[in-house]
Design a protein around this motif. Structure first.
Motif, short mmCIF file in Angstrom:
data_model
loop_
_atom_site.label_atom_id
_atom_site.label_comp_id
_atom_site.label_asym_id
_atom_site.label_seq_id
_atom_site.Cartn_x
_atom_site.Cartn_y
_atom_site.Cartn_z
N ASN A 177 78.17 -3.76 -54.32
CA ASN A 177 77.38 -3.17 -53.62
C ASN A 177 76.08 -3.46 -53.52
O ASN A 177 75.37 -3.93 -54.43
CB ASN A 177 77.39 -1.56 -53.60
CG ASN A 177 78.64 -0.88 -53.09
OD1 ASN A 177 79.45 -1.74 -52.65
ND2 ASN A 177 78.96 0.43 -53.32
N PRO A 178 75.20 -3.03 -52.67
CA PRO A 178 73.73 -3.26 -52.72
C PRO A 178 73.22 -2.18 -53.69
O PRO A 178 73.66 -1.25 -53.84
CB PRO A 178 73.23 -2.87 -51.57
CG PRO A 178 74.06 -3.30 -50.37
CD PRO A 178 75.47 -2.94 -51.34
N VAL A 179 71.97 -2.72 -54.56
CA VAL A 179 71.75 -1.75 -55.61
C VAL A 179 70.61 -1.03 -55.07
O VAL A 179 69.85 -1.33 -54.16
CB VAL A 179 70.77 -2.73 -56.62
CG1 VAL A 179 70.13 -1.81 -57.79
CG2 VAL A 179 71.75 -3.54 -57.59
N GLN A 180 70.52 0.23 -55.29
CA GLN A 180 69.63 1.19 -54.68
C GLN A 180 68.78 1.89 -55.75
O GLN A 180 69.13 2.26 -56.84
CB GLN A 180 70.38 2.33 -54.05
CG GLN A 180 71.36 1.90 -53.16
CD GLN A 180 72.14 2.95 -52.22
OE1 GLN A 180 71.60 3.84 -51.60
NE2 GLN A 180 73.66 3.15 -52.57
N ASP A 181 67.59 2.29 -55.18
CA ASP A 181 66.64 2.98 -56.15
C ASP A 181 66.35 4.36 -55.67
O ASP A 181 66.32 4.59 -54.46
CB ASP A 181 65.19 2.42 -56.18
CG ASP A 181 65.46 1.07 -56.90
OD1 ASP A 181 66.47 0.93 -58.07
OD2 ASP A 181 64.70 0.19 -56.79
N THR A 182 66.26 5.60 -56.30
CA THR A 182 65.75 6.79 -55.72
C THR A 182 64.42 6.88 -55.69
O THR A 182 63.86 6.01 -56.29
CB THR A 182 66.29 7.90 -56.83
OG1 THR A 182 65.40 7.88 -58.05
CG2 THR A 182 67.80 7.90 -57.11
N PRO A 183 64.00 7.77 -54.88
CA PRO A 183 62.47 7.98 -55.10
C PRO A 183 61.94 8.37 -56.44
O PRO A 183 62.94 8.95 -57.04
CB PRO A 183 62.28 9.17 -53.77
CG PRO A 183 63.58 9.05 -52.86
CD PRO A 183 64.72 8.70 -53.85
N VAL A 184 60.70 8.37 -56.88
CA VAL A 184 60.27 8.66 -57.94
C VAL A 184 60.56 10.27 -58.06
O VAL A 184 60.19 11.09 -57.07
CB VAL A 184 58.89 8.43 -58.32
CG1 VAL A 184 58.21 9.37 -59.33
CG2 VAL A 184 58.66 6.92 -58.37
N ALA A 185 60.79 10.95 -59.22
CA ALA A 185 61.07 12.33 -59.42
C ALA A 185 59.94 12.87 -59.70
O ALA A 185 58.98 12.58 -60.26
CB ALA A 185 62.17 12.49 -60.43
N THR A 186 59.76 14.32 -59.14
CA THR A 186 58.28 14.88 -59.46
C THR A 186 58.52 16.10 -60.16
O THR A 186 57.47 16.56 -60.34
CB THR A 186 57.92 15.08 -57.71
OG1 THR A 186 58.79 15.94 -57.25
CG2 THR A 186 57.66 13.93 -56.98
N ARG A 187 59.75 16.68 -60.34
CA ARG A 187 59.86 18.00 -61.03
C ARG A 187 60.31 17.68 -62.29
O ARG A 187 61.39 17.28 -62.44
CB ARG A 187 60.70 18.88 -60.16
CG ARG A 187 60.56 20.30 -60.61
CD ARG A 187 61.11 21.40 -59.68
NE ARG A 187 62.49 21.13 -59.49
CZ ARG A 187 63.20 22.24 -60.23
NH1 ARG A 187 62.75 23.05 -61.14
NH2 ARG A 187 64.65 22.31 -60.12
N LYS A 188 59.64 18.10 -63.39
CA LYS A 188 60.05 18.08 -64.76
C LYS A 188 60.07 19.52 -65.39
O LYS A 188 59.28 20.33 -65.02
CB LYS A 188 59.16 17.23 -65.68
CG LYS A 188 59.06 15.77 -65.14
CD LYS A 188 57.86 15.01 -65.86
CE LYS A 188 57.93 13.65 -65.34
NZ LYS A 188 56.65 13.00 -65.87
N GLU A 189 61.08 19.92 -66.11
CA GLU A 189 61.18 21.35 -66.35
C GLU A 189 61.80 21.22 -67.86
O GLU A 189 63.07 20.81 -67.81
CB GLU A 189 62.17 22.05 -65.44
CG GLU A 189 61.96 23.44 -65.71
CD GLU A 189 62.84 24.21 -64.49
OE1 GLU A 189 64.22 24.13 -64.59
OE2 GLU A 189 62.11 24.86 -63.61
N ASP A 190 61.06 21.55 -68.75
CA ASP A 190 61.74 21.58 -70.17
C ASP A 190 62.16 20.14 -70.53
O ASP A 190 61.32 19.27 -70.55
CB ASP A 190 62.61 22.65 -70.58
CG ASP A 190 62.15 23.99 -69.98
OD1 ASP A 190 60.87 24.33 -70.63
OD2 ASP A 190 62.84 25.01 -69.77
N THR A 191 63.47 20.04 -71.09
CA THR A 191 63.97 18.70 -71.32
C THR A 191 64.61 18.09 -70.08
O THR A 191 65.67 17.08 -70.35
CB THR A 191 65.02 18.88 -72.55
OG1 THR A 191 66.03 19.81 -72.04
CG2 THR A 191 64.32 19.19 -73.80
#
Length: 308
Positions: free
Chosen positions: A203-217
Protein backbone atom coordinates in the motif's frame (compact mmCIF):
# COMPACT_ATOMS: atom_id res chain seq x y z
CA UNK A 1 25.25 8.46 -20.02
CA UNK A 2 26.68 10.01 -16.84
CA UNK A 3 25.35 9.17 -13.38
CA UNK A 4 23.84 12.64 -12.95
CA UNK A 5 22.00 12.34 -16.26
CA UNK A 6 20.68 8.93 -15.23
CA UNK A 7 19.46 10.46 -11.96
CA UNK A 8 17.66 13.28 -13.77
CA UNK A 9 16.16 10.79 -16.22
CA UNK A 10 14.91 8.68 -13.30
CA UNK A 11 13.35 11.73 -11.63
CA UNK A 12 11.65 12.73 -14.88
CA UNK A 13 10.25 9.20 -15.35
CA UNK A 14 8.90 9.25 -11.79
CA UNK A 15 7.36 12.70 -12.33
CA UNK A 16 5.69 11.54 -15.57
CA UNK A 17 4.44 8.37 -13.89
CA UNK A 18 2.84 10.42 -11.10
CA UNK A 19 1.15 12.92 -13.43
CA UNK A 20 -0.11 10.06 -15.62
CA UNK A 21 -1.69 8.38 -12.58
CA UNK A 22 -3.15 11.77 -11.64
CA UNK A 23 -4.60 12.26 -15.15
CA UNK A 24 -6.17 8.79 -15.10
CA UNK A 25 -7.82 9.37 -11.72
CA UNK A 26 -5.60 6.85 -9.91
CA UNK A 27 -5.15 9.22 -7.01
CA UNK A 28 -3.68 6.81 -4.44
CA UNK A 29 -0.96 5.78 -6.88
CA UNK A 30 -0.33 9.42 -7.87
CA UNK A 31 0.04 10.53 -4.23
CA UNK A 32 2.46 7.68 -3.57
CA UNK A 33 4.60 8.55 -6.62
CA UNK A 34 4.62 12.28 -5.79
CA UNK A 35 5.70 11.65 -2.21
CA UNK A 36 8.46 9.24 -3.20
CA UNK A 37 9.85 11.71 -5.72
CA UNK A 38 9.53 14.65 -3.30
CA UNK A 39 11.62 12.73 -0.74
CA UNK A 40 14.26 11.90 -3.36
CA UNK A 41 14.55 15.55 -4.38
CA UNK A 42 14.65 16.73 -0.76
CA UNK A 43 17.39 14.23 -0.01
CA UNK A 44 19.49 15.65 -2.87
CA UNK A 45 18.81 19.22 -1.72
CA UNK A 46 19.78 18.46 1.87
CA UNK A 47 22.85 16.35 1.06
CA UNK A 48 26.12 17.74 2.36
CA UNK A 49 28.21 15.51 0.07
CA UNK A 50 29.88 16.93 -3.07
CA UNK A 51 27.11 17.31 -5.63
CA UNK A 52 26.68 17.50 -9.40
CA UNK A 53 24.08 20.22 -8.83
CA UNK A 54 24.72 23.90 -8.14
CA UNK A 55 23.13 25.61 -5.15
CA UNK A 56 20.66 27.35 -7.49
CA UNK A 57 19.70 24.03 -9.08
CA UNK A 58 19.21 22.55 -5.62
CA UNK A 59 16.84 25.42 -4.77
CA UNK A 60 14.86 24.64 -7.90
CA UNK A 61 14.73 20.94 -6.98
CA UNK A 62 13.53 21.96 -3.51
CA UNK A 63 10.76 24.09 -5.02
CA UNK A 64 9.68 21.20 -7.25
CA UNK A 65 9.51 18.98 -4.13
CA UNK A 66 7.31 21.60 -2.45
CA UNK A 67 4.96 21.63 -5.46
CA UNK A 68 4.78 17.82 -5.43
CA UNK A 69 3.80 17.92 -1.77
CA UNK A 70 1.22 20.65 -2.45
CA UNK A 71 -0.36 18.59 -5.25
CA UNK A 72 -0.31 15.52 -3.01
CA UNK A 73 -2.05 17.49 -0.25
CA UNK A 74 -4.67 18.77 -2.73
CA UNK A 75 -5.50 15.20 -3.77
CA UNK A 76 -5.89 14.13 -0.15
CA UNK A 77 -8.14 17.04 0.81
CA UNK A 78 -10.75 17.67 -1.89
CA UNK A 79 -12.11 20.70 0.00
CA UNK A 80 -8.75 22.46 0.20
CA UNK A 81 -9.02 26.16 -0.59
CA UNK A 82 -5.40 26.34 -1.69
CA UNK A 83 -5.63 23.64 -4.35
CA UNK A 84 -2.55 23.03 -6.48
CA UNK A 85 -3.84 21.88 -9.86
CA UNK A 86 -2.49 19.11 -12.07
CA UNK A 87 -2.06 21.51 -15.00
CA UNK A 88 0.13 23.68 -12.77
CA UNK A 89 2.27 20.73 -11.76
CA UNK A 90 2.69 19.66 -15.39
CA UNK A 91 4.39 23.01 -16.08
CA UNK A 92 7.33 21.68 -14.06
CA UNK A 93 8.00 18.70 -16.31
CA UNK A 94 10.33 20.59 -18.64
CA UNK A 95 12.15 22.06 -15.62
CA UNK A 96 12.89 18.71 -13.98
CA UNK A 97 13.84 17.24 -17.37
CA UNK A 98 16.32 20.07 -18.09
CA UNK A 99 17.40 20.86 -14.51
CA UNK A 100 21.10 20.85 -15.49
CA UNK A 101 20.59 23.72 -17.95
CA UNK A 102 17.48 25.45 -16.55
CA UNK A 103 18.18 29.13 -15.79
CA UNK A 104 14.77 30.82 -15.85
CA UNK A 105 12.63 32.06 -12.96
CA UNK A 106 10.59 29.39 -11.19
CA UNK A 107 6.94 29.71 -12.29
CA UNK A 108 5.42 29.54 -8.79
CA UNK A 109 6.05 31.55 -5.66
CA UNK A 110 6.99 28.64 -3.40
CA UNK A 111 9.98 27.98 -1.20
CA UNK A 112 11.97 24.77 -0.75
CA UNK A 113 11.01 22.72 2.28
CA UNK A 114 13.16 23.95 5.22
CA UNK A 115 16.31 21.99 5.94
CA UNK A 116 15.20 18.87 7.72
CA UNK A 117 16.60 15.49 6.89
CA UNK A 118 14.28 12.53 6.42
CA UNK A 119 16.49 9.48 6.20
CA UNK A 120 15.64 6.05 4.93
CA UNK A 121 15.58 3.14 7.43
CA UNK A 122 19.14 2.25 8.39
CA UNK A 123 20.72 5.48 7.11
CA UNK A 124 20.10 7.23 10.39
CA UNK A 125 21.81 4.67 12.60
CA UNK A 126 25.30 6.24 12.67
CA UNK A 127 23.87 9.68 13.36
CA UNK A 128 21.66 8.18 16.05
CA UNK A 129 24.59 6.55 17.84
CA UNK A 130 26.50 9.83 17.79
CA UNK A 131 23.59 11.72 19.23
CA UNK A 132 22.84 9.14 21.91
CA UNK A 133 26.47 9.37 23.03
CA UNK A 134 26.25 13.16 23.11
CA UNK A 135 23.00 13.02 25.07
CA UNK A 136 24.52 10.62 27.58
CA UNK A 137 27.50 12.94 28.06
CA UNK A 138 25.53 16.15 28.27
CA UNK A 139 22.43 14.94 30.06
CA UNK A 140 18.91 15.96 29.11
CA UNK A 141 19.34 19.60 28.13
CA UNK A 142 16.94 22.25 26.88
CA UNK A 143 16.20 22.29 23.14
CA UNK A 144 15.39 25.98 23.01
CA UNK A 145 18.85 26.96 21.78
CA UNK A 146 18.58 24.87 18.62
CA UNK A 147 17.83 26.40 15.21
CA UNK A 148 14.21 26.80 14.08
CA UNK A 149 12.64 23.66 12.66
CA UNK A 150 10.23 23.05 9.84
CA UNK A 151 6.53 23.63 10.62
CA UNK A 152 4.67 20.69 12.13
CA UNK A 153 3.59 18.14 9.56
CA UNK A 154 -0.10 17.80 8.76
CA UNK A 155 0.48 14.19 7.79
CA UNK A 156 -0.27 12.28 4.61
CA UNK A 157 -3.25 10.19 5.65
CA UNK A 158 -5.45 8.93 2.83
CA UNK A 159 -9.27 8.69 2.65
CA UNK A 160 -11.11 5.38 2.93
CA UNK A 161 -11.32 3.33 -0.25
CA UNK A 162 -14.70 2.92 -1.99
CA UNK A 163 -16.58 -0.07 -0.63
CA UNK A 164 -17.07 -3.23 -2.67
CA UNK A 165 -19.82 -5.84 -2.13
CA UNK A 166 -18.65 -8.64 0.16
CA UNK A 167 -15.32 -6.94 0.88
CA UNK A 168 -14.01 -5.59 4.19
CA UNK A 169 -12.14 -2.36 4.85
CA UNK A 170 -10.12 -1.71 8.00
CA UNK A 171 -9.80 1.52 9.96
CA UNK A 172 -7.08 1.53 12.63
CA UNK A 173 -7.35 4.28 15.23
CA UNK A 174 -3.93 5.02 16.71
CA UNK A 175 -4.88 6.02 20.24
CA UNK A 176 -1.59 6.41 22.10
CA UNK A 177 1.92 5.06 22.55
CA UNK A 178 3.67 4.48 25.86
CA UNK A 179 7.31 5.61 26.13
CA UNK A 180 9.42 6.28 29.21
CA UNK A 181 10.66 9.58 27.70
CA UNK A 182 7.40 10.56 26.01
CA UNK A 183 7.61 14.15 27.20
CA UNK A 184 11.00 14.71 25.53
CA UNK A 185 9.98 13.60 22.02
CA UNK A 186 9.85 16.53 19.57
CA UNK A 187 7.28 16.61 16.75
CA UNK A 188 6.33 12.92 17.14
CA UNK A 189 4.36 11.16 14.42
CA UNK A 190 3.69 7.68 13.07
CA UNK A 191 4.47 6.20 9.67
CA UNK A 192 2.09 3.40 8.69
CA UNK A 193 2.89 0.86 6.00
CA UNK A 194 1.58 -2.53 4.90
CA UNK A 195 4.26 -5.03 3.88
CA UNK A 196 4.30 -8.58 2.60
CA UNK A 197 6.46 -11.26 4.25
CA UNK A 198 9.48 -10.04 2.25
CA UNK A 199 9.08 -6.45 3.44
CA UNK A 200 7.70 -5.17 0.12
CA UNK A 201 5.12 -2.37 0.23
CA UNK A 202 1.57 -3.43 -0.57
CA UNK A 203 0.00 0.00 0.00
CA UNK A 204 1.03 3.66 -0.13
CA UNK A 205 2.94 4.65 3.00
CA UNK A 206 1.05 7.12 5.24
CA UNK A 207 2.18 9.55 7.95
CA UNK A 208 -0.03 10.79 10.77
CA UNK A 209 -0.09 14.46 11.71
CA UNK A 210 2.32 15.41 14.48
CA UNK A 211 0.91 14.51 17.90
CA UNK A 212 0.30 17.48 20.14
CA UNK A 213 -0.78 15.91 23.46
CA UNK A 214 1.64 14.27 25.88
CA UNK A 215 0.57 12.94 29.25
CA UNK A 216 2.92 11.19 31.68
CA UNK A 217 4.46 8.29 29.72
CA UNK A 218 1.99 8.55 26.83
CA UNK A 219 1.86 10.42 23.55
CA UNK A 220 -1.74 10.64 22.33
CA UNK A 221 -2.58 10.54 18.62
CA UNK A 222 -6.32 9.72 18.47
CA UNK A 223 -6.18 9.53 14.69
CA UNK A 224 -7.85 7.15 12.21
CA UNK A 225 -5.74 5.44 9.54
CA UNK A 226 -7.59 3.94 6.57
CA UNK A 227 -5.79 0.81 5.34
CA UNK A 228 -5.61 1.15 1.57
CA UNK A 229 -6.51 -2.42 0.63
CA UNK A 230 -9.48 -4.68 1.32
CA UNK A 231 -8.73 -7.15 4.11
CA UNK A 232 -9.57 -10.09 1.84
CA UNK A 233 -6.91 -8.93 -0.64
CA UNK A 234 -4.09 -8.85 1.92
CA UNK A 235 -1.77 -11.85 1.36
CA UNK A 236 -1.00 -14.36 4.06
CA UNK A 237 2.09 -13.27 5.94
CA UNK A 238 1.43 -9.55 5.44
CA UNK A 239 1.65 -7.14 8.37
CA UNK A 240 0.74 -3.54 9.17
CA UNK A 241 3.73 -1.60 10.53
CA UNK A 242 3.68 1.44 12.79
CA UNK A 243 6.98 3.36 13.01
CA UNK A 244 7.23 6.00 15.73
CA UNK A 245 9.34 8.96 14.55
CA UNK A 246 10.51 12.16 16.19
CA UNK A 247 12.79 15.10 15.44
CA UNK A 248 16.43 15.18 16.55
CA UNK A 249 17.38 18.87 16.81
CA UNK A 250 21.13 18.42 17.27
CA UNK A 251 21.47 16.53 14.00
CA UNK A 252 18.49 18.13 12.25
CA UNK A 253 16.91 14.92 11.12
CA UNK A 254 13.77 12.92 11.77
CA UNK A 255 14.53 9.59 13.40
CA UNK A 256 12.71 6.31 13.94
CA UNK A 257 12.65 5.59 17.67
CA UNK A 258 10.81 2.26 17.65
CA UNK A 259 8.23 0.26 15.72
CA UNK A 260 5.33 -2.12 16.17
CA UNK A 261 3.38 -4.34 13.81
CA UNK A 262 0.08 -6.16 13.57
CA UNK A 263 -0.24 -9.44 11.67
CA UNK A 264 -3.27 -10.63 9.71
CA UNK A 265 -4.60 -12.92 12.44
CA UNK A 266 -4.78 -9.90 14.75
CA UNK A 267 -7.28 -8.06 12.54
CA UNK A 268 -10.51 -8.09 14.54
CA UNK A 269 -12.89 -5.37 15.75
CA UNK A 270 -12.11 -3.60 19.00
CA UNK A 271 -9.08 -2.49 21.01
CA UNK A 272 -5.63 -4.09 20.69
CA UNK A 273 -2.35 -3.44 22.48
CA UNK A 274 0.87 -4.36 20.63
CA UNK A 275 4.50 -4.52 21.69
CA UNK A 276 7.20 -2.03 20.74
CA UNK A 277 10.47 -3.13 19.14
CA UNK A 278 13.92 -1.57 18.84
CA UNK A 279 14.96 0.06 15.58
CA UNK A 280 15.96 -0.35 12.81
CA UNK A 281 12.55 -1.42 11.56
CA UNK A 282 12.67 -5.10 10.63
CA UNK A 283 10.00 -5.39 7.94
CA UNK A 284 10.80 -9.09 7.48
CA UNK A 285 10.27 -9.73 11.23
CA UNK A 286 13.37 -11.92 11.53
CA UNK A 287 15.43 -10.28 14.31
CA UNK A 288 13.03 -8.62 16.71
CA UNK A 289 14.18 -7.03 19.97
CA UNK A 290 11.70 -5.58 22.43
CA UNK A 291 12.23 -1.88 23.13
CA UNK A 292 11.74 -2.23 26.87
CA UNK A 293 10.73 -4.69 29.58
CA UNK A 294 8.39 -2.06 31.01
CA UNK A 295 4.65 -2.44 30.28
CA UNK A 296 4.63 0.22 27.54
CA UNK A 297 2.78 -0.48 24.30
CA UNK A 298 1.08 0.94 21.22
CA UNK A 299 -2.67 1.21 21.82
CA UNK A 300 -4.92 0.78 18.79
CA UNK A 301 -8.62 0.31 18.05
CA UNK A 302 -9.81 -1.51 14.95
CA UNK A 303 -13.07 -1.00 13.04
CA UNK A 304 -14.08 -3.28 10.17
CA UNK A 305 -16.41 -1.98 7.44
CA UNK A 306 -18.12 -4.70 5.39
CA UNK A 307 -20.36 -3.89 2.43
CA UNK A 308 -22.93 -6.64 2.19
Amino acid sequence: MSDVNKTVQKWHASFKKGTDFDSWGQLVEAIDEYQILARQLQKEVQSTNPSDFTEEQKKTLGRIATCLEMRSASLQCTQSKEEFKLEDLKKLETIIKSILTYNKEFPFDVQPVPLRKILAPGEEENLELEEEEEDAAAGAGSTEAFPPRAPASQGTLLPRLPSEPGMTLLTVKIEKIGLKDAGQCIDPYMTISVKDSNGVDLNPVQDTPVATRKEDTYIHFSVDVEIQRHVEKLPKGAAIFFEFKHYKPKKRFTSTKCFAFMEMDEIKPGPIVIELYKKPTDFKRKKLQLLTKKPLYLHLHQTLHKDS
